[in-house]
Motif scaffolding. Structure first.
Motif, short mmCIF file in Angstrom:
data_model
loop_
_atom_site.label_atom_id
_atom_site.label_comp_id
_atom_site.label_asym_id
_atom_site.label_seq_id
_atom_site.Cartn_x
_atom_site.Cartn_y
_atom_site.Cartn_z
N LEU A 187 0.87 -1.12 0.10
CA LEU A 187 0.01 0.06 -0.09
C LEU A 187 0.70 1.24 0.08
CD1 LEU A 187 -2.73 1.30 0.12
CD2 LEU A 187 -2.96 1.14 2.68
N PHE A 188 1.93 1.13 0.83
CA PHE A 188 2.75 2.42 0.65
C PHE A 188 3.62 2.71 -0.55
CE2 PHE A 188 7.10 4.75 1.43
CZ PHE A 188 6.42 5.70 2.39
N LEU A 231 1.34 7.01 7.12
CA LEU A 231 2.40 6.19 7.92
C LEU A 231 1.92 4.66 7.54
CD1 LEU A 231 4.25 5.40 10.09
CD2 LEU A 231 2.28 5.37 11.72
N ALA A 232 3.23 3.89 7.38
CA ALA A 232 3.16 2.35 6.82
C ALA A 232 4.05 1.84 7.84
CB ALA A 232 3.17 2.17 5.61
N ARG A 233 3.77 0.26 7.98
CA ARG A 233 5.09 -0.22 8.48
C ARG A 233 5.68 -1.33 7.44
NH1 ARG A 233 4.43 -5.77 12.21
NH2 ARG A 233 6.49 -6.00 12.73
N LEU A 234 6.80 -1.29 7.24
CA LEU A 234 7.01 -2.15 6.08
C LEU A 234 7.74 -3.62 6.72
CD1 LEU A 234 10.02 0.35 4.44
CD2 LEU A 234 7.52 -0.28 4.07
N GLY A 235 7.66 -3.70 7.82
CA GLY A 235 8.12 -5.09 8.45
C GLY A 235 8.85 -4.85 9.58
N PHE A 239 9.34 1.75 10.04
CA PHE A 239 8.11 2.56 9.69
C PHE A 239 8.41 3.43 8.78
CE2 PHE A 239 7.51 0.49 13.97
CZ PHE A 239 6.18 0.18 13.99
N VAL A 240 7.65 3.94 7.97
CA VAL A 240 7.91 4.87 6.76
C VAL A 240 6.79 5.93 6.54
CG1 VAL A 240 7.15 3.49 5.07
CG2 VAL A 240 8.88 5.17 4.58
N PHE A 241 7.18 7.13 6.59
CA PHE A 241 6.17 8.23 6.41
C PHE A 241 6.08 8.63 4.95
CE2 PHE A 241 7.05 8.40 10.86
CZ PHE A 241 5.51 8.60 11.51
N ILE A 242 4.99 9.25 4.26
CA ILE A 242 5.10 10.07 3.31
C ILE A 242 4.74 11.52 4.03
CG2 ILE A 242 4.37 10.83 1.05
CD1 ILE A 242 3.94 7.89 0.62
N VAL A 243 5.64 12.52 4.03
CA VAL A 243 5.13 13.98 4.43
C VAL A 243 4.89 14.68 3.26
CG1 VAL A 243 5.78 15.80 5.75
CG2 VAL A 243 6.80 13.47 6.36
#
Length: 778
Positions: free
Chosen positions: A365-366, A423-427, A431-435
């Motif tokens: 999804l990210f 916000l997403a969790r890659l594993g 964790f990773v954001f798109i700002v």
């Protein structure tokens, strides 16, 4: 043509084709199932018969071994007594018609039962005599008709002291085994047993016994089965369903077969049943169609409109009830199916796009969000966050507690994201954001708040955990216009933040690509077997605090790669640990250093100590202790000449195991030094429980002791601490006379650094030590 007539004709064709296709498919699957079932039964019967025959063959073989044991038993006293025992055995177990004793030249010495006519008969040309003479432990002959008994017979032979014994085995019991299967399966299933030449030994049809023509076909079939060919073969113009299995180590085969037309006679009757049933269904369907088609045509038309809408993807519409209960049941089932499809799509979407632990978006999804953001062509930042030392939580408290901590971290990050970030969790702990709508100044403030928030600990049940994190940032379109590259660049920047001490953030810079490229080149070269031709050791002397007398040397590994040139240990050692190559490199270093130690201490009344660095990864290797012991033994050095240097990372998550390993090394006589002391997190808390002899004070505490009063106080405290608990202290990195004088005043035991001597190659070290021995300065 009227619609009603057209529908009747169409229905006639549809019903006819459907019924006959259904019948054909059912018949086909039934045929396959019956064929597989019959073949399975054949295989099981062949296997059972093979085991039964194998067991029959083992019984006479055990009897032969008993006979051989009788003649090797000296307690019987005489040959006649042994003959009586053997005669009793073969009368009790009536496998053999007779037993012959053959001397080393191949002549019959005697037989049991005794037959004087057989004495001195020459068996040297018999195949069994040749095989036993050439070392065969047990030999089974092919079958033949015995001239004496007229019965099917094989010879079983084995060696005895002074010659061999041969038993003439009556195959009547093997022949009788097929009678059991004839009684069980009747005349439609045949069971045959053949010898190595393909001759039929036993058969449910007695007329086939001793025929070779049929059994030869079985023998060929058995070879075909090993090549996974069809288990159906034509024999004398008749198709048979056949299974064959070899009787272990005897060369015999068990073959089970039955005629295909007999086996499938039931299927032919079923075929006619389907034809008749299909015809009846067809006639009945036509009669019912005349009555129902006219009244149901309109209802089906309305229902079809809803089906078309649903098939077009409109899963919100529902089919309505009509005037027929059967049709209404179909409507209910269809509506239920549409509901299930909606639920399935929802669950599949969540499985495909949501993280099951935290409920955040996942990598898939990210990446979709990223690609959408790139298409919108507005500036945005990619913020990659990885928890520092999260592995220690899993190792120390269990993965269950680690998962609970990740859920808490996800809640904290959701609160930070707000409306301007996704916000997403890659594993794992990534964790990773798109700002969105990224601007440098507000973006920097947001990153600063994120880092400060993550520095606040989190309570999970009764535990309090640090959630400090390393953060990497890449920006669109400045760093890249590609979604995958932006994520990779943010990942690079995050690792750069970890390398700079963790608990911080770092923006992507183009030079990071070069660093990653060099890292990959180093890792690739580390995996090359030629690395051991490129590694070499240098040795830095360790002096007593007064700088006059040498206590020993520290072995320092160096690497001069043909492509990369001279690579710093600070650069390649962590990568060797990361790839697991450190175990082999560490073993090589220890072996080479111990060889050098043997040279410098040869004939020396006051032996030098060799300090060797050991990685925490090496201590986890199960063979580490054994390798150390073997190297000490092979290089002929004393164990107390060695001092192994470890860092406190060796104890992380493995306190008890590491303590046990170090204690075994000390018991062997090897000294242990704690390296880089003063740079870790909790050295003092566990120092009193470690089986160590020496503290090596890190050079970072030595560098500014002349100007920094706090550094002086810390240095004095460490040396007093070491002295108080019975440890020696070594100060590393001394480069000036003033530093050496201050170290000497503290009462430190040993000193090491460029002021005293730089690291030396082996030959230079030997020459240096020899000169000091000559001038008496040691």
């Amino acid at each position: 043509m009227r619609l009603k007539t057209y529908l009747i004709i169409s229905q006639l064709l549809a019903v006819t084709l459907s019924v006959f296709l259904l019948g054909a498919m059912n018949f086909y699957y039934m045929y396959q199932n019956v064929q597989q079932d019959l073949q399975y039964k054949n295989d099981m019967l062949a296997h059972a018969t093979s085991r039964e025959v194998a067991e029959l063959l083992r019984a006479p073989l055990r009897l032969m071994e008993q006979i051989r044991a009788v003649y090797q038993n000296e307690s019987l006293g005489s040959q006649s007594a042994a003959d009586e025992v053997v005669n009793h055995l073969i009368q009790q177990e009536k496998f053999f018609d007779r037993i012959e004793f053959i001397d080393e030249k191949g002549y019959v010495v005697r037989t049991i039962p005794r037959n004087e006519d057989m004495a001195d008969m020459d068996r040297s040309r018999y195949e069994f005599y040749k095989k036993i003479s050439n070392g065969t432990s047990v030999y089974w002959s092919n079958s033949f008709i015995s001239a004496e008994t007229g019965q099917p017979t094989v010879i079983v032979a084995m060696p005895v002291p002074g010659g061999s014994i041969a038993g003439y085995l009556n195959l009547q019991r093997v022949s009788n085994i097929t009678d059991v299967f004839f009684e069980m399966y009747g005349k439609n299933v045949f069971v045959a047993i053949t010898d190595e030449r393909g001759v039929t030994i036993a058969h449910t049809d007695r007329e086939k016994v001793w025929q070779r023509e049929w059994s030869g076909d079985y023998f060929v079939l058995h070879k075909d089965q090993k090549n996974d060919k069809e288990k159906q073969v034509a024999i004398s113009g008749v198709e048979y369903l056949v299974s064959a299995e070899e009787v272990n180590e005897s060369g015999w085969h068990v073959v089970v077969y039955q005629a295909v037309d007999v086996a499938f006679a039931t299927l032919h009757r079923i075929q006619w049943f389907f034809i008749i049933s299909a015809s009846l269904v067809l006639v009945g369907g036509l009669a019912l169609s005349w009555r129902k088609l006219g009244s149901t045509l309109q209802a089906f038309s309305r229902l079809n409109q809803r089906f078309v809408a649903i098939a077009g993807g409109n899963l919100e519409i529902k089919a309505e009830h009509e005037g027929f209960s059967e049709l209404n049941e179909m409507v209910d089932h269809f509506n239920h199916m549409v509901h299930n499809v909606r639920e399935r799509d929802r669950r599949l979407y969540e499985l495909a796009h949501k993280d099951s632990l935290t409920g955040l978006g996942n990598r898939s999804l990210f990446l979709q969000w990223m690609q959408q953001a790139v298409r919108e062509n507005k500036p945005f930042g990619v913020v990659f966050l990885d928890l520092d030392d999260f592995k220690l939580v899993n190792d120390s408290y269990g993965h269950w507690q680690g998962d609970l901590l990740l859920i808490k971290v996800a809640e904290k990050l959701r609160a930070i994201a707000g409306e301007n970030a996704v916000l997403a969790r890659l594993g794992g702990d990534e964790f990773v954001f798109i700002v969105q709508n990224w601007e440098d100044a507000p973006g920097m403030d947001w990153i600063q708040r994120l880092s400060e928030t993550m520095a606040e600990p989190v309570k999970v049940n009764s535990y309090v955990f640090s959630t400090e994190a390393s953060i990497g940032i890449s920006v669109f379109p400045k760093d890249s216009g590609d979604a995958d590259e932006l994520l990779r660049f943010a990942d690079m920047a995050m690792y750069q933040a970890k390398n700079h001490g963790k608990n911080g953030f770092c923006f992507y810079a183009e030079k990071m690509n070069e660093e990653i490229k060099r890292k990959n080149e180093i890792i690739e070269s580390l995996r090359d077997e030629e690395i051991f031709d490129e590694l070499f050791l240098q040795y830095q002397p360790i002096f007593f605090a007064d700088g006059k007398k040498i206590r020993g040397v520290e072995a320092l590994v160096r690497w001069n790669n043909v492509k990369l040139g001279l690579v710093s240990p600070a650069e390649f050692i962590p990568m060797a640990e990361e790839t697991g190559r450190i175990n082999e490199i560490g073993k090589w270093v220890m072996n080479e250093a111990c060889k050098t130690l043997a040279l410098i201490n040869h004939g020396n009344s006051e032996p030098y100590v060799m300090a060797i660095n050991v990685s925490a990864i090496q201590l986890k290797e199960s063979a580490f202790l054994t390798e150390v012991y073997e190297i000490v033994k092979e290089t002929r050095i004393e164990a107390n000449w060695l001092e192994l240097e470890i860092t406190e990372t060796a104890f992380m998550g493995r306190w008890e195991e590491t303590i046990a390993i170090l204690q075994q090394l000390k018991n062997f006589g090897i000294s242990i030094a704690l390296d880089d002391f003063g740079t870790g997190y909790s050295s003092l808390s566990y120092l009193h429980g470690l089986p160590i002899d020496t503290l090596k004070i890190d050079r970072s505490l030595i560098m500014d002791i002349l100007e920094n009063k706090k550094a002086q106080a810390m240095l004095n405290g460490i040396i007093d601490l070491a002295r108080g608990i019975g440890l020696k202290a070594v100060a590393e990195g001394i480069e000036t006379v003033e530093q050496a004088e201050m170290i000497q005043q503290t009462g430190c035991n040993y000193c090491q650094g460029y002021l005293f001597k730089k690291p030396l190659p082996t030959t230079d070290l030997l020459a240096f030590l020899a000169r000091r021995e000559e001038d008496g300065s040691r």
